[in-house]
Design a protein around this motif. Structure first.
Motif, mmCIF file in Angstrom:
data_model
loop_
_atom_site.group_PDB
_atom_site.id
_atom_site.type_symbol
_atom_site.label_atom_id
_atom_site.label_comp_id
_atom_site.label_asym_id
_atom_site.label_seq_id
_atom_site.Cartn_x
_atom_site.Cartn_y
_atom_site.Cartn_z
ATOM 1 N N CYS A 292 23.341 71.361 54.518
ATOM 2 C CA CYS A 292 22.504 71.211 55.706
ATOM 3 C C CYS A 292 23.058 70.057 56.543
ATOM 4 O O CYS A 292 23.393 69.011 55.993
ATOM 5 C CB CYS A 292 21.066 70.934 55.277
ATOM 6 N N ASP A 293 23.157 70.263 57.854
ATOM 7 C CA ASP A 293 23.671 69.188 58.709
ATOM 8 C C ASP A 293 22.527 68.323 59.231
ATOM 9 O O ASP A 293 21.356 68.545 58.918
ATOM 10 C CB ASP A 293 24.545 69.749 59.838
ATOM 11 N N ASN A 294 22.859 67.326 60.050
ATOM 12 C CA ASN A 294 21.865 66.390 60.572
ATOM 13 C C ASN A 294 20.856 67.037 61.504
ATOM 14 O O ASN A 294 19.803 66.467 61.776
ATOM 15 C CB ASN A 294 22.556 65.234 61.311
ATOM 16 N N GLU A 295 21.163 68.227 62.023
ATOM 17 C CA GLU A 295 20.260 68.917 62.942
ATOM 18 C C GLU A 295 19.424 69.983 62.238
ATOM 19 O O GLU A 295 18.673 70.711 62.876
ATOM 20 C CB GLU A 295 21.070 69.546 64.075
ATOM 21 N N GLY A 296 19.577 70.084 60.906
ATOM 22 C CA GLY A 296 18.793 71.057 60.158
ATOM 23 C C GLY A 296 19.424 72.437 60.047
ATOM 24 O O GLY A 296 18.797 73.357 59.528
ATOM 25 N N ASN A 297 20.663 72.576 60.524
ATOM 26 C CA ASN A 297 21.366 73.859 60.415
ATOM 27 C C ASN A 297 21.963 74.004 59.024
ATOM 28 O O ASN A 297 22.473 73.032 58.459
ATOM 29 C CB ASN A 297 22.493 73.953 61.445
ATOM 30 N N LEU A 298 21.923 75.209 58.478
ATOM 31 C CA LEU A 298 22.574 75.448 57.193
ATOM 32 C C LEU A 298 24.077 75.455 57.371
ATOM 33 O O LEU A 298 24.596 75.935 58.380
ATOM 34 C CB LEU A 298 22.085 76.766 56.589
ATOM 35 N N THR A 299 24.765 74.896 56.379
ATOM 36 C CA THR A 299 26.224 74.797 56.394
ATOM 37 C C THR A 299 26.752 75.252 55.041
ATOM 38 O O THR A 299 25.975 75.498 54.111
ATOM 39 C CB THR A 299 26.670 73.339 56.634
ATOM 40 N N SER A 300 28.062 75.326 54.924
ATOM 41 C CA SER A 300 28.664 75.617 53.619
ATOM 42 C C SER A 300 28.294 74.513 52.637
ATOM 43 O O SER A 300 28.208 73.336 53.003
ATOM 44 C CB SER A 300 30.188 75.707 53.733
ATOM 45 N N LEU A 301 28.059 74.907 51.400
ATOM 46 C CA LEU A 301 27.738 73.941 50.350
ATOM 47 C C LEU A 301 29.022 73.208 49.967
ATOM 48 O O LEU A 301 30.028 73.850 49.663
ATOM 49 C CB LEU A 301 27.154 74.681 49.134
ATOM 50 N N PRO A 302 29.026 71.871 50.000
ATOM 51 C CA PRO A 302 30.236 71.141 49.600
ATOM 52 C C PRO A 302 30.647 71.513 48.176
ATOM 53 O O PRO A 302 29.789 71.768 47.324
ATOM 54 C CB PRO A 302 29.804 69.674 49.681
ATOM 55 N N GLN A 303 31.945 71.543 47.910
ATOM 56 C CA GLN A 303 32.435 71.974 46.599
ATOM 57 C C GLN A 303 31.889 71.116 45.467
ATOM 58 O O GLN A 303 31.576 71.620 44.392
ATOM 59 C CB GLN A 303 33.968 71.992 46.574
ATOM 60 N N SER A 304 31.729 69.818 45.695
ATOM 61 C CA SER A 304 31.189 68.955 44.640
ATOM 62 C C SER A 304 29.764 69.374 44.272
ATOM 63 O O SER A 304 29.395 69.431 43.096
ATOM 64 C CB SER A 304 31.225 67.484 45.057
ATOM 65 N N ALA A 305 28.953 69.685 45.274
ATOM 66 C CA ALA A 305 27.586 70.160 45.020
ATOM 67 C C ALA A 305 27.620 71.556 44.398
ATOM 68 O O ALA A 305 26.820 71.868 43.518
ATOM 69 C CB ALA A 305 26.783 70.166 46.313
ATOM 70 N N MET A 306 28.557 72.392 44.833
ATOM 71 C CA MET A 306 28.711 73.741 44.269
ATOM 72 C C MET A 306 28.948 73.635 42.763
ATOM 73 O O MET A 306 28.289 74.315 41.974
ATOM 74 C CB MET A 306 29.889 74.450 44.957
ATOM 75 N N ASP A 307 29.868 72.782 42.372
ATOM 76 C CA ASP A 307 30.200 72.612 40.950
ATOM 77 C C ASP A 307 29.013 72.041 40.169
ATOM 78 O O ASP A 307 28.707 72.493 39.067
ATOM 79 C CB ASP A 307 31.423 71.713 40.789
ATOM 80 N N PHE A 308 28.340 71.045 40.736
ATOM 81 C CA PHE A 308 27.194 70.415 40.084
ATOM 82 C C PHE A 308 26.083 71.435 39.826
ATOM 83 O O PHE A 308 25.568 71.556 38.717
ATOM 84 C CB PHE A 308 26.660 69.266 40.954
ATOM 85 N N TYR A 309 25.707 72.185 40.859
ATOM 86 C CA TYR A 309 24.599 73.127 40.725
ATOM 87 C C TYR A 309 24.982 74.383 39.940
ATOM 88 O O TYR A 309 24.132 75.002 39.310
ATOM 89 C CB TYR A 309 24.032 73.493 42.096
ATOM 90 N N LYS A 310 26.248 74.738 39.976
ATOM 91 C CA LYS A 310 26.690 75.888 39.168
ATOM 92 C C LYS A 310 26.434 75.595 37.691
ATOM 93 O O LYS A 310 25.968 76.462 36.952
ATOM 94 C CB LYS A 310 28.178 76.169 39.416
ATOM 95 N N GLU A 311 26.703 74.371 37.278
ATOM 96 C CA GLU A 311 26.460 73.989 35.883
ATOM 97 C C GLU A 311 24.962 73.778 35.626
ATOM 98 O O GLU A 311 24.426 74.244 34.631
ATOM 99 C CB GLU A 311 27.242 72.713 35.540
ATOM 100 N N LYS A 312 24.285 73.107 36.537
ATOM 101 C CA LYS A 312 22.858 72.797 36.363
ATOM 102 C C LYS A 312 22.010 74.065 36.253
ATOM 103 O O LYS A 312 21.056 74.118 35.474
ATOM 104 C CB LYS A 312 22.359 71.944 37.524
ATOM 105 N N PHE A 313 22.328 75.085 37.036
ATOM 106 C CA PHE A 313 21.510 76.298 37.073
ATOM 107 C C PHE A 313 22.124 77.463 36.306
ATOM 108 O O PHE A 313 21.835 78.624 36.588
ATOM 109 C CB PHE A 313 21.218 76.703 38.517
#
Length: 112
Positions: free
Chosen positions: A84-105
């Motif tokens: 999510c950007d500063n204006e509330g628009n959805l954006t691509s998920l950063p790879q670091s967050a992708m990796d973190f949540y892939k394992e978490k979920f």
């Protein structure tokens, strides 16, 4: 500038999380979740991450997907994580967050 397509982490019931590319339109998001969308901010990684899911998933009796917030709630039906950007628009998920949540979920067995 709004991205035309965004890379997200998709959650489908009884499947492992997977990276997909999705059109960055309301219509594409509604089609993916099967109805009206709800956007929920997550803060586990320190970056702006949004869970997009069906607003009425539980009311409609959609299949349970995976536990959220250490089991305090559950995702019903399909959903995905996006940035999510500063204006509330959805954006691509950063790879670091992708990796973190892939394992978490990874867990997708819901005990009821």
């Amino acid at each position: 500038m709004k991205e035309e397509k965004i890379k997200v982490l998709a959650f489908l019931p009884m499947e492992l999380p997977k990276e997909i590319e999705l059109d960055n339109t309301l219509e594409a998001m509604q089609k993916f979740v099967g109805g009206l969308i709800e956007c929920i901010a997550l803060s586990d990684t320190g970056s702006a991450v949004t869970l997009v899911c069906n607003d009425e998933g539980k009311l409609l009796g959609l299949p349970l997907n995976r536990p959220l917030w250490d089991g305090a709630d559950v995702l019903a039906g399909p959903g995905f994580l996006a940035g999510c950007d500063n204006e509330g628009n959805l954006t691509s998920l950063p790879q670091s967050a992708m990796d973190f949540y892939k394992e978490k979920f990874r867990a997708f067995i819901i005990e009821i």
